[in-house]
Structure formats: C-alpha cells, structure tokens
Enzyme design. Structure first.
Site, PDB file in Angstrom:
ATOM      1  N   PRO A   9      -3.411 -18.891  47.523  1.00 12.29           N
ATOM      2  CA  PRO A   9      -4.667 -18.353  47.021  1.00 12.29           C
ATOM      3  C   PRO A   9      -5.522 -19.357  46.255  1.00 12.29           C
ATOM      4  O   PRO A   9      -5.001 -20.176  45.506  1.00 12.29           O
ATOM      5  CB  PRO A   9      -4.228 -17.208  46.088  1.00 12.29           C
ATOM      6  CG  PRO A   9      -2.790 -17.461  45.800  1.00 12.29           C
ATOM      7  CD  PRO A   9      -2.247 -18.158  47.011  1.00 12.29           C
ATOM      8  N   ASN A  10      -6.808 -19.246  46.494  1.00  8.20           N
ATOM      9  CA  ASN A  10      -7.853 -20.031  45.818  1.00  8.20           C
ATOM     10  C   ASN A  10      -7.947 -21.480  46.279  1.00  8.20           C
ATOM     11  O   ASN A  10      -8.860 -22.198  45.863  1.00  8.20           O
ATOM     12  CB  ASN A  10      -7.698 -19.978  44.282  1.00  8.20           C
ATOM     13  CG  ASN A  10      -7.790 -18.568  43.753  1.00  8.20           C
ATOM     14  OD1 ASN A  10      -8.783 -17.905  44.017  1.00  8.20           O
ATOM     15  ND2 ASN A  10      -6.772 -18.080  43.066  1.00  8.20           N
ATOM     16  N   ARG A  17     -13.749 -24.847  42.683  1.00  9.71           N
ATOM     17  CA  ARG A  17     -12.914 -24.409  41.563  1.00  9.71           C
ATOM     18  C   ARG A  17     -12.482 -25.611  40.705  1.00  9.71           C
ATOM     19  O   ARG A  17     -12.008 -26.616  41.237  1.00  9.71           O
ATOM     20  CB  ARG A  17     -11.677 -23.627  42.060  1.00  9.71           C
ATOM     21  CG  ARG A  17     -10.573 -24.485  42.622  1.00  9.71           C
ATOM     22  CD  ARG A  17      -9.385 -23.706  43.153  1.00  9.71           C
ATOM     23  NE  ARG A  17      -8.532 -23.159  42.136  1.00  9.71           N
ATOM     24  CZ  ARG A  17      -7.207 -23.031  42.269  1.00  9.71           C
ATOM     25  NH1 ARG A  17      -6.605 -23.425  43.388  1.00  9.71           N
ATOM     26  NH2 ARG A  17      -6.490 -22.514  41.310  1.00  9.71           N
ATOM     27  N   TYR A  22      -8.925 -30.174  40.220  1.00  9.36           N
ATOM     28  CA  TYR A  22      -8.602 -30.240  41.654  1.00  9.36           C
ATOM     29  C   TYR A  22      -9.487 -31.202  42.445  1.00  9.36           C
ATOM     30  O   TYR A  22      -9.264 -31.390  43.635  1.00  9.36           O
ATOM     31  CB  TYR A  22      -8.691 -28.835  42.264  1.00  9.36           C
ATOM     32  CG  TYR A  22      -7.686 -27.885  41.657  1.00  9.36           C
ATOM     33  CD1 TYR A  22      -6.319 -28.058  41.862  1.00  9.36           C
ATOM     34  CD2 TYR A  22      -8.092 -26.817  40.859  1.00  9.36           C
ATOM     35  CE1 TYR A  22      -5.392 -27.191  41.290  1.00  9.36           C
ATOM     36  CE2 TYR A  22      -7.175 -25.955  40.288  1.00  9.36           C
ATOM     37  CZ  TYR A  22      -5.832 -26.145  40.508  1.00  9.36           C
ATOM     38  OH  TYR A  22      -4.914 -25.290  39.945  1.00  9.36           O
ATOM     39  N   ASN A  73       1.879 -25.275  49.841  1.00 12.34           N
ATOM     40  CA  ASN A  73       1.339 -25.229  48.490  1.00 12.34           C
ATOM     41  C   ASN A  73       1.080 -23.747  48.212  1.00 12.34           C
ATOM     42  O   ASN A  73       0.049 -23.213  48.614  1.00 12.34           O
ATOM     43  CB  ASN A  73       0.046 -26.039  48.372  1.00 12.34           C
ATOM     44  CG  ASN A  73      -0.502 -26.023  46.953  1.00 12.34           C
ATOM     45  OD1 ASN A  73      -0.065 -25.217  46.131  1.00 12.34           O
ATOM     46  ND2 ASN A  73      -1.456 -26.887  46.667  1.00 12.34           N
ATOM     47  N   ALA A  76      -0.912 -20.170  43.064  1.00 17.77           N
ATOM     48  CA  ALA A  76      -0.424 -19.343  41.942  1.00 17.77           C
ATOM     49  C   ALA A  76       0.863 -18.599  42.280  1.00 17.77           C
ATOM     50  O   ALA A  76       1.668 -18.300  41.386  1.00 17.77           O
ATOM     51  CB  ALA A  76      -1.516 -18.362  41.519  1.00 17.77           C
ATOM     52  N   HIS A  79       4.557 -19.537  41.074  1.00 15.90           N
ATOM     53  CA  HIS A  79       5.138 -19.184  39.784  1.00 15.90           C
ATOM     54  C   HIS A  79       5.541 -17.712  39.698  1.00 15.90           C
ATOM     55  O   HIS A  79       6.059 -17.279  38.669  1.00 15.90           O
ATOM     56  CB  HIS A  79       4.124 -19.514  38.676  1.00 15.90           C
ATOM     57  CG  HIS A  79       3.409 -20.815  38.899  1.00 15.90           C
ATOM     58  ND1 HIS A  79       4.080 -22.021  38.905  1.00 15.90           N
ATOM     59  CD2 HIS A  79       2.104 -21.105  39.174  1.00 15.90           C
ATOM     60  CE1 HIS A  79       3.199 -22.995  39.148  1.00 15.90           C
ATOM     61  NE2 HIS A  79       2.006 -22.465  39.320  1.00 15.90           N
ATOM     62  N   ASP A  86      12.166 -15.922  49.331  1.00 19.52           N
ATOM     63  CA  ASP A  86      13.099 -15.264  50.267  1.00 19.52           C
ATOM     64  C   ASP A  86      12.722 -15.544  51.722  1.00 19.52           C
ATOM     65  O   ASP A  86      13.609 -15.726  52.572  1.00 19.52           O
ATOM     66  CB  ASP A  86      13.122 -13.752  50.022  1.00 19.52           C
ATOM     67  CG  ASP A  86      13.920 -13.374  48.784  1.00 19.52           C
ATOM     68  OD1 ASP A  86      14.598 -14.255  48.223  1.00 19.52           O
ATOM     69  OD2 ASP A  86      13.871 -12.200  48.383  1.00 19.52           O
ATOM     70  N   GLU A  97       7.395 -28.690  49.111  1.00 19.19           N
ATOM     71  CA  GLU A  97       6.425 -27.990  48.248  1.00 19.19           C
ATOM     72  C   GLU A  97       5.461 -29.032  47.682  1.00 19.19           C
ATOM     73  O   GLU A  97       5.905 -30.063  47.166  1.00 19.19           O
ATOM     74  CB  GLU A  97       7.202 -27.303  47.112  1.00 19.19           C
ATOM     75  CG  GLU A  97       6.331 -26.628  46.075  1.00 19.19           C
ATOM     76  CD  GLU A  97       7.180 -26.042  44.933  1.00 19.19           C
ATOM     77  OE1 GLU A  97       8.439 -26.011  45.052  1.00 19.19           O
ATOM     78  OE2 GLU A  97       6.585 -25.626  43.928  1.00 19.19           O
ATOM     79  N   HIS A  99       1.899 -29.712  45.266  1.00 16.17           N
ATOM     80  CA  HIS A  99       0.852 -29.255  44.343  1.00 16.17           C
ATOM     81  C   HIS A  99      -0.124 -30.390  44.106  1.00 16.17           C
ATOM     82  O   HIS A  99       0.307 -31.525  43.837  1.00 16.17           O
ATOM     83  CB  HIS A  99       1.447 -28.804  42.999  1.00 16.17           C
ATOM     84  CG  HIS A  99       2.361 -27.638  43.168  1.00 16.17           C
ATOM     85  ND1 HIS A  99       1.892 -26.362  43.359  1.00 16.17           N
ATOM     86  CD2 HIS A  99       3.708 -27.570  43.246  1.00 16.17           C
ATOM     87  CE1 HIS A  99       2.925 -25.550  43.535  1.00 16.17           C
ATOM     88  NE2 HIS A  99       4.035 -26.261  43.474  1.00 16.17           N
ATOM     89  N   SER A 101      -2.288 -30.703  41.621  1.00 22.06           N
ATOM     90  CA  SER A 101      -2.319 -31.073  40.203  1.00 22.06           C
ATOM     91  C   SER A 101      -0.903 -31.329  39.686  1.00 22.06           C
ATOM     92  O   SER A 101       0.080 -30.989  40.347  1.00 22.06           O
ATOM     93  CB  SER A 101      -2.989 -29.956  39.390  1.00 22.06           C
ATOM     94  OG  SER A 101      -2.183 -28.793  39.404  1.00 22.06           O
ATOM     95  N   ARG A 106       0.639 -29.015  32.767  1.00 23.30           N
ATOM     96  CA  ARG A 106      -0.348 -27.955  32.500  1.00 23.30           C
ATOM     97  C   ARG A 106       0.323 -26.829  31.703  1.00 23.30           C
ATOM     98  O   ARG A 106       1.326 -27.065  31.035  1.00 23.30           O
ATOM     99  CB  ARG A 106      -0.944 -27.489  33.826  1.00 23.30           C
ATOM    100  CG  ARG A 106      -1.697 -28.641  34.545  1.00 23.30           C
ATOM    101  CD  ARG A 106      -2.289 -28.204  35.859  1.00 23.30           C
ATOM    102  NE  ARG A 106      -3.288 -27.145  35.662  1.00 23.30           N
ATOM    103  CZ  ARG A 106      -3.779 -26.401  36.656  1.00 23.30           C
ATOM    104  NH1 ARG A 106      -3.366 -26.609  37.894  1.00 23.30           N
ATOM    105  NH2 ARG A 106      -4.674 -25.461  36.405  1.00 23.30           N
ATOM    106  N   ARG A 110       3.115 -22.638  34.463  1.00 20.41           N
ATOM    107  CA  ARG A 110       3.096 -23.371  35.731  1.00 20.41           C
ATOM    108  C   ARG A 110       4.309 -24.278  35.885  1.00 20.41           C
ATOM    109  O   ARG A 110       4.478 -24.952  36.907  1.00 20.41           O
ATOM    110  CB  ARG A 110       1.818 -24.216  35.853  1.00 20.41           C
ATOM    111  CG  ARG A 110       0.556 -23.407  35.920  1.00 20.41           C
ATOM    112  CD  ARG A 110      -0.675 -24.278  36.160  1.00 20.41           C
ATOM    113  NE  ARG A 110      -1.862 -23.595  35.671  1.00 20.41           N
ATOM    114  CZ  ARG A 110      -2.572 -22.704  36.380  1.00 20.41           C
ATOM    115  NH1 ARG A 110      -2.233 -22.405  37.611  1.00 20.41           N
ATOM    116  NH2 ARG A 110      -3.637 -22.128  35.844  1.00 20.41           N
TER     117      ARG A 110
HETATM  118  C1  DQA Z   1      -1.590 -25.595  42.449  1.00 20.26           C
HETATM  119  C2  DQA Z   1      -1.058 -25.382  41.038  1.00 20.26           C
HETATM  120  C3  DQA Z   1      -0.907 -23.893  40.725  1.00 20.26           C
HETATM  121  O1  DQA Z   1      -0.393 -23.720  39.411  1.00 20.26           O
HETATM  122  C4  DQA Z   1      -2.249 -23.203  40.814  1.00 20.26           C
HETATM  123  O2  DQA Z   1      -2.100 -21.815  40.594  1.00 20.26           O
HETATM  124  C5  DQA Z   1      -2.974 -23.494  42.076  1.00 20.26           C
HETATM  125  C6  DQA Z   1      -2.891 -24.826  42.672  1.00 20.26           C
HETATM  126  C7  DQA Z   1      -1.879 -27.081  42.746  1.00 20.26           C
HETATM  127  O3  DQA Z   1      -2.046 -27.413  43.926  1.00 20.26           O
HETATM  128  O4  DQA Z   1      -1.962 -27.893  41.829  1.00 20.26           O
HETATM  129  O5  DQA Z   1      -3.704 -22.651  42.571  1.00 20.26           O
HETATM  130  O6  DQA Z   1      -0.610 -25.154  43.367  1.00 20.26           O
END
Ligand code: DQA
Length: 144
Positions: A9-10, A17, A22, A73, A76, A79, A86, A97, A99, A101, A106, A110
């Site tokens: 998401p996002n 954002r 980012y 990735n 959110a 977490h 699963d 995995e 990320h 950031s 942070r 997170r």
């Molecule tokens: C993220 C880090 C997460 O904590 C955050 O909720 C994101 C992006 C990252 O790519 O740094 O949406 O996964």
C-alpha cells in the site's frame, strides 16, 4: 528465472508521498527500473502493486508453479500482516524483502517485520537499488 515483484500500500504514491523519505521518483519510475534490472540479468518478471492485503495474499498464492522467486515490499503490511507471512510460507519460494527507507532508523513500530520471519534476505534503506540487489542475490543464490 522468473521473479514476481509485489509492492504494498501507498507505494503507488511514490514521488508524491513524503519525498524527503521516499524520494521524488514515481512508482512508474520504479517499475521501469525493475524491468531494466531484470532484462540486464536475463530474468523474466511481473510487477504487481496493491493497497489491499487480501489481493497481496492472493497474488503470492498465485506465484505457485509460475514463479521461481518473490521480491516483496509489503510497505505498511510489513509490520502488521500475519496473513502475508503465512502466504509466503505456504508457497515457500525464495523471497527477498525490500524497503526503500531505512526502517530501523524510523519509528519503533517499523522495526518489527512479520515478513522477515520468512524472507531469506532483507534489504533496507537503499532506495530503488535495493530491488537491484534483491535480483542479484536471487540470481547468485538460487542458480536458476
Ligand atoms: C516501506 C517502509 C514501511 O514502514 C512503510 O509503511 C512503507 C514503505 C519502505 O519501502 O521503506 O509504506 O516499506
């Protein structure tokens, strides 16, 4: 080798954002970057993004028999989502995995990742380059 990239998401809001965290590059830029990296490494790929946990779970399940590895990735959901953990355990594919950031520097919430309980490698804080490192890791480790 065929890799499924899954973004949570996002991440479709990249470029808009929190650019201080980012960066200013867009989600389309990220997809183009990932496709270029895959082409250079002789990897077939599909890139998926969703803001919905259930859709991400289904996309992971659908990797079975069709993909050799997953780069995720979970944003959110990293977490919070036992369901995504699963699903990854269920398909049992090599998983990295990523990320963008540096999550460990942070907010405290997170710092914990459900997905890290399964992922073979976790890459944080390297921006788009983290996705490249993930592809290179999978190419080297899994000898496809
Ligand atoms: C993220 C880090 C997460 O904590 C955050 O909720 C994101 C992006 C990252 O790519 O740094 O949406 O996964």
């Amino acid at each position: 080798m065929k890799i499924k990239f899954i973004n949570g998401p996002n991440l479709n809001m990249l470029g808009i954002r929190e650019p201080d965290i980012y960066g200013k590059q867009t989600y389309a830029d990220l997809v183009a970057f990932v496709r270029d990296v895959c082409t250079s490494n002789n990897v077939d790929c599909d890139v998926f993004q969703s803001n919905y946990e259930g859709d991400i779970v289904t996309e992971i399940q659908n990797c079975l028999g069709d993909f050799d590895a997953i780069v995720i990735n979970p944003a959110a959901y990293t977490h919070t989502s036992v369901a995504i953990l699963d699903a990854l355990k269920a398909v049992a594919l090599p998983t990295v995995e990523v990320h963008l950031s540096e999550v460990n520097e942070r907010e405290e919430f997170r710092h914990f990742s459900y997905v890290s309980l399964y992922a073979q490698k976790v890459i944080t804080g390297k921006g788009f380059e983290g996705y490249k490192e993930a592809v290179q890791y999978l190419c080297n480790e899994n000898k496809f």
